[in-house]
Design a protein around this motif. Structure first.
Motif, PDB file in Angstrom:
ATOM      1  N   ARG A 154       0.851  -1.195   0.000  1.00  0.00           N
ATOM      2  CA  ARG A 154       0.000   0.000   0.000  1.00  0.00           C
ATOM      3  C   ARG A 154       0.882   1.238   0.000  1.00  0.00           C
ATOM      4  O   ARG A 154       1.839   1.331   0.778  1.00  0.00           O
ATOM      5  CB  ARG A 154      -0.909   0.006   1.229  1.00  0.00           C
ATOM      6  N   CYS A 155       0.576   2.183  -0.874  1.00  0.00           N
ATOM      7  CA  CYS A 155       1.375   3.398  -0.949  1.00  0.00           C
ATOM      8  C   CYS A 155       0.888   4.430   0.053  1.00  0.00           C
ATOM      9  O   CYS A 155      -0.252   4.386   0.525  1.00  0.00           O
ATOM     10  CB  CYS A 155       1.368   3.971  -2.365  1.00  0.00           C
ATOM     11  N   LYS A 156       1.783   5.362   0.387  1.00  0.00           N
ATOM     12  CA  LYS A 156       1.510   6.427   1.351  1.00  0.00           C
ATOM     13  C   LYS A 156       2.073   7.731   0.781  1.00  0.00           C
ATOM     14  O   LYS A 156       3.275   7.991   0.882  1.00  0.00           O
ATOM     15  CB  LYS A 156       2.161   6.113   2.706  1.00  0.00           C
ATOM     16  N   THR A 157       1.210   8.544   0.171  1.00  0.00           N
ATOM     17  CA  THR A 157       1.688   9.779  -0.456  1.00  0.00           C
ATOM     18  C   THR A 157       1.271  11.036   0.296  1.00  0.00           C
ATOM     19  O   THR A 157       1.902  12.070   0.145  1.00  0.00           O
ATOM     20  CB  THR A 157       1.147   9.897  -1.889  1.00  0.00           C
ATOM     21  N   GLY A 158       0.185  10.965   1.050  1.00  0.00           N
ATOM     22  CA  GLY A 158      -0.324  12.157   1.709  1.00  0.00           C
ATOM     23  C   GLY A 158      -1.193  13.020   0.825  1.00  0.00           C
ATOM     24  O   GLY A 158      -1.742  14.025   1.270  1.00  0.00           O
TER      25      GLY A 158
END
Length: 254
Positions: free
Chosen positions: A83-87
């Motif tokens: 899972r990506c976390k970019t904000g």
């Protein structure tokens, strides 16, 4: 007294937050991911695991080259939820489940995706924005593969095998979250198991294997450590006149 109670309350909240974080990080590992371009947005047709074209199309093409999870090839064939976390709101809650089919590292990354798999981490309609980042923070964990049945161990005679002097098999599909950390072939005349060598990736081989039908067994571990591993023997024998490409299935219950 009030100061003492405030101190106790603060320590209690701190401990609760610590336990929550500890439980969270035990499930997921923080890292980074990037992607590479390919004409059909799928994986590499060669690769360090030894899968060849299978490594491009398995799991509908949702595959990855991995760094730390590769573990000298032991991690080949394992499934990971990423899972990506970019904000910026581009990332979905589910992320993508990929199969490790190659070794790959980019800008301090543990996952190197084909563009199609990288974009799968995005919410619908946000794929282009996610691709524009190039490199993103991620969290990932090992999960059981489900596309062939989670309790199956599937292996085949490798294309590089040369009958009758050199036998190589490749682990196509490890069962659940278990790793294959050993392989042996039974030698009937000696009444003993002979160890196979692991030359690279998911391949196990043996020079001058015994003649006749071959019994094979695999050492499985949930931690990747041989000290807590279990042997499972294949119910199918490899034919005395083995040929490259023949595939065998083993149902595992451990």
């Amino acid at each position: 007294m009030e100061l003492f109670l405030n101190y106790k309350s603060s320590m209690f909240l701190f401990m609760m937050m610590f336990l929550l974080v500890l439980g969270y990080t035990q499930d997921y590992i923080w890292s980074r991911a990037t992607y590479y371009g390919s004409p059909d947005c799928r994986g590499n047709p060669t690769g360090a695991c030894g899968y060849g074209d299978y490594g491009r199309t398995v799991n509908d093409g949702y595959v990855a080259g991995v760094h730390r999870p590769y573990r000298n090839g032991t991690g080949c064939g394992g499934c990971y939820q990423v899972r990506c976390k970019t904000g910026g709101g581009e990332c979905s809650n589910e992320g993508v489940v990929v199969v490790a089919t190659d070794f790959g590292v980019g800008d301090w990354t543990d996952f190197l995706f084909p563009a199609r798999a990288y974009a799968k981490m995005a919410r619908p309609g946000y794929e282009a924005k996610l691709l524009a980042y190039g490199v993103v923070n991620i969290e990932y964990k090992r999960v059981p593969c489900t596309f062939r049945g989670s309790n199956k161990l599937i292996y085949s005679v490798h294309q590089r095998t040369k009958y009758p002097h050199y036998l190589a098999v490749i682990i196509i599909y490890p069962p659940g979250i278990y790793d294959v950390v050993g392989a042996q072939i039974w030698q009937e005349d000696c009444k003993a198991w002979r160890p196979m060598r692991k030359p690279y990736g998911a391949v196990w081989d043996m020079e001058n294997p015994p003649r006749g039908d071959l019994r094979i067994r695999f050492l499985l571990s949930a931690s990747g450590n041989v000290n807590d591993a279990t042997w499972v023997e294949s119910s199918s024998v490899i034919s005395a006149y083995w040929q490259a490409g023949v595939t065998y299935e083993l149902t595992v219950s451990i």
